[in-house]
Scaffold this motif. Structure first.
Motif, PDB file in Angstrom:
ATOM      1  N   VAL A 119       3.063 -46.124  12.301  1.00 55.40           N
ATOM      2  CA  VAL A 119       4.176 -45.897  11.549  1.00 55.40           C
ATOM      3  C   VAL A 119       4.098 -44.414  11.633  1.00 55.40           C
ATOM      4  O   VAL A 119       3.608 -43.671  11.784  1.00 55.40           O
ATOM      5  CB  VAL A 119       3.259 -46.095  10.242  1.00 55.40           C
ATOM      6  CG1 VAL A 119       4.523 -45.693   8.818  1.00 55.40           C
ATOM      7  CG2 VAL A 119       3.808 -47.244   9.236  1.00 55.40           C
ATOM      8  N   VAL A 120       5.499 -43.987  11.705  1.00 52.93           N
ATOM      9  CA  VAL A 120       6.241 -43.024  12.048  1.00 52.93           C
ATOM     10  C   VAL A 120       6.992 -42.493  11.147  1.00 52.93           C
ATOM     11  O   VAL A 120       8.235 -42.592  10.110  1.00 52.93           O
ATOM     12  CB  VAL A 120       7.025 -42.872  13.208  1.00 52.93           C
ATOM     13  CG1 VAL A 120       6.525 -42.992  14.938  1.00 52.93           C
ATOM     14  CG2 VAL A 120       8.515 -43.357  13.452  1.00 52.93           C
ATOM     15  N   ALA A 121       7.224 -41.038  10.803  1.00 52.01           N
ATOM     16  CA  ALA A 121       7.973 -40.673   9.670  1.00 52.01           C
ATOM     17  C   ALA A 121       9.724 -39.939  10.104  1.00 52.01           C
ATOM     18  O   ALA A 121       9.946 -40.098  11.590  1.00 52.01           O
ATOM     19  CB  ALA A 121       7.432 -39.132   9.280  1.00 52.01           C
ATOM     20  N   CYS A 122      10.324 -40.837   9.233  1.00 50.81           N
ATOM     21  CA  CYS A 122      11.960 -40.986   9.882  1.00 50.81           C
ATOM     22  C   CYS A 122      12.020 -39.542  10.271  1.00 50.81           C
ATOM     23  O   CYS A 122      12.213 -38.252   9.317  1.00 50.81           O
ATOM     24  CB  CYS A 122      12.430 -41.231   8.717  1.00 50.81           C
ATOM     25  SG  CYS A 122      14.569 -41.247   8.880  1.00 50.81           S
ATOM     26  N   PRO A 123      12.852 -39.124  11.458  1.00 52.68           N
ATOM     27  CA  PRO A 123      12.615 -37.179  11.614  1.00 52.68           C
ATOM     28  C   PRO A 123      14.016 -36.818  10.428  1.00 52.68           C
ATOM     29  O   PRO A 123      13.705 -36.011  10.391  1.00 52.68           O
ATOM     30  CB  PRO A 123      13.510 -37.482  13.161  1.00 52.68           C
ATOM     31  CG  PRO A 123      13.400 -38.731  13.646  1.00 52.68           C
ATOM     32  CD  PRO A 123      12.839 -39.966  12.673  1.00 52.68           C
ATOM     33  N   THR A 124      14.691 -37.996   9.742  1.00 50.62           N
ATOM     34  CA  THR A 124      15.534 -37.134   8.610  1.00 50.62           C
ATOM     35  C   THR A 124      15.238 -37.099   7.202  1.00 50.62           C
ATOM     36  O   THR A 124      15.227 -36.137   7.123  1.00 50.62           O
ATOM     37  CB  THR A 124      16.680 -37.957   8.529  1.00 50.62           C
ATOM     38  OG1 THR A 124      17.386 -37.990   9.681  1.00 50.62           O
ATOM     39  CG2 THR A 124      18.339 -37.681   8.463  1.00 50.62           C
ATOM     40  N   CYS A 125      14.786 -38.041   6.810  1.00 50.95           N
ATOM     41  CA  CYS A 125      13.739 -38.133   5.309  1.00 50.95           C
ATOM     42  C   CYS A 125      12.848 -38.153   5.467  1.00 50.95           C
ATOM     43  O   CYS A 125      11.719 -37.520   4.165  1.00 50.95           O
ATOM     44  CB  CYS A 125      14.974 -39.039   4.898  1.00 50.95           C
ATOM     45  SG  CYS A 125      14.304 -40.525   4.773  1.00 50.95           S
ATOM     46  N   LYS A 183      19.766 -41.945  10.891  1.00 51.05           N
ATOM     47  CA  LYS A 183      20.045 -42.019  12.458  1.00 51.05           C
ATOM     48  C   LYS A 183      21.119 -40.846  12.975  1.00 51.05           C
ATOM     49  O   LYS A 183      21.619 -40.442  13.549  1.00 51.05           O
ATOM     50  CB  LYS A 183      20.486 -43.292  13.037  1.00 51.05           C
ATOM     51  CG  LYS A 183      20.386 -43.051  14.804  1.00 51.05           C
ATOM     52  CD  LYS A 183      20.514 -44.741  15.299  1.00 51.05           C
ATOM     53  CE  LYS A 183      20.755 -44.377  16.791  1.00 51.05           C
ATOM     54  NZ  LYS A 183      20.173 -45.281  17.619  1.00 51.05           N
ATOM     55  N   LEU A 184      22.453 -41.736  12.052  1.00 51.39           N
ATOM     56  CA  LEU A 184      23.570 -40.577  11.776  1.00 51.39           C
ATOM     57  C   LEU A 184      23.943 -39.061  11.302  1.00 51.39           C
ATOM     58  O   LEU A 184      24.638 -38.580  12.186  1.00 51.39           O
ATOM     59  CB  LEU A 184      24.933 -41.541  10.990  1.00 51.39           C
ATOM     60  CG  LEU A 184      25.052 -42.793  12.143  1.00 51.39           C
ATOM     61  CD1 LEU A 184      26.247 -43.620  10.708  1.00 51.39           C
ATOM     62  CD2 LEU A 184      25.718 -42.890  13.351  1.00 51.39           C
ATOM     63  N   ILE A 185      23.263 -38.807  10.303  1.00 56.86           N
ATOM     64  CA  ILE A 185      23.534 -37.786  10.130  1.00 56.86           C
ATOM     65  C   ILE A 185      22.208 -37.069  11.109  1.00 56.86           C
ATOM     66  O   ILE A 185      22.780 -35.817  11.767  1.00 56.86           O
ATOM     67  CB  ILE A 185      21.959 -37.854   8.630  1.00 56.86           C
ATOM     68  CG1 ILE A 185      22.705 -38.909   8.078  1.00 56.86           C
ATOM     69  CG2 ILE A 185      21.862 -36.467   8.494  1.00 56.86           C
ATOM     70  CD1 ILE A 185      22.350 -38.175   5.988  1.00 56.86           C
ATOM     71  N   ASP A 186      21.498 -37.620  11.868  1.00 60.17           N
ATOM     72  CA  ASP A 186      20.566 -36.347  13.029  1.00 60.17           C
ATOM     73  C   ASP A 186      21.730 -36.346  13.799  1.00 60.17           C
ATOM     74  O   ASP A 186      21.197 -35.545  14.438  1.00 60.17           O
ATOM     75  CB  ASP A 186      19.140 -37.588  13.305  1.00 60.17           C
ATOM     76  CG  ASP A 186      18.647 -36.386  13.965  1.00 60.17           C
ATOM     77  OD1 ASP A 186      17.615 -35.582  13.624  1.00 60.17           O
ATOM     78  OD2 ASP A 186      18.512 -36.513  15.478  1.00 60.17           O
TER      79      ASP A 186
END
Ligand code: ZN
Length: 63
Positions: free
Chosen positions: A20-26, A47-50
């Motif tokens: 499990v990885v942490a979403c880079p955005t949220c 993904k789009l936000i990033d």
């Protein structure tokens, strides 16, 4: 005769814990699995936000 450390061949299938990885955005936990198509992001939006933040240069010095 060479005493090789023969390990008992375990026939059991190694259970791999789901990564499990942490979403880079949220920061939401995202399962690193084929079903998570937006990994490492939790969803397309993140993904789009990033991407948007990456594209928009925060260093605006035009006056
Ligand atoms: Zn996210």
């Amino acid at each position: 005769m060479c005493p090789s450390p023969s390990r008992p061949a375990s026939s059991e299938t190694k259970r791999q814990p789901v990564r499990v990885v942490a979403c880079p955005t949220c920061g939401k936990p995202v399962k690193w699995a084929p079903e998570s198509r937006w990994r490492p992001f939790c969803c397309e939006r993140c993904k789009l936000i990033d991407l948007g933040e990456w594209l928009s240069d925060p260093d605006e010095k035009e006056t």
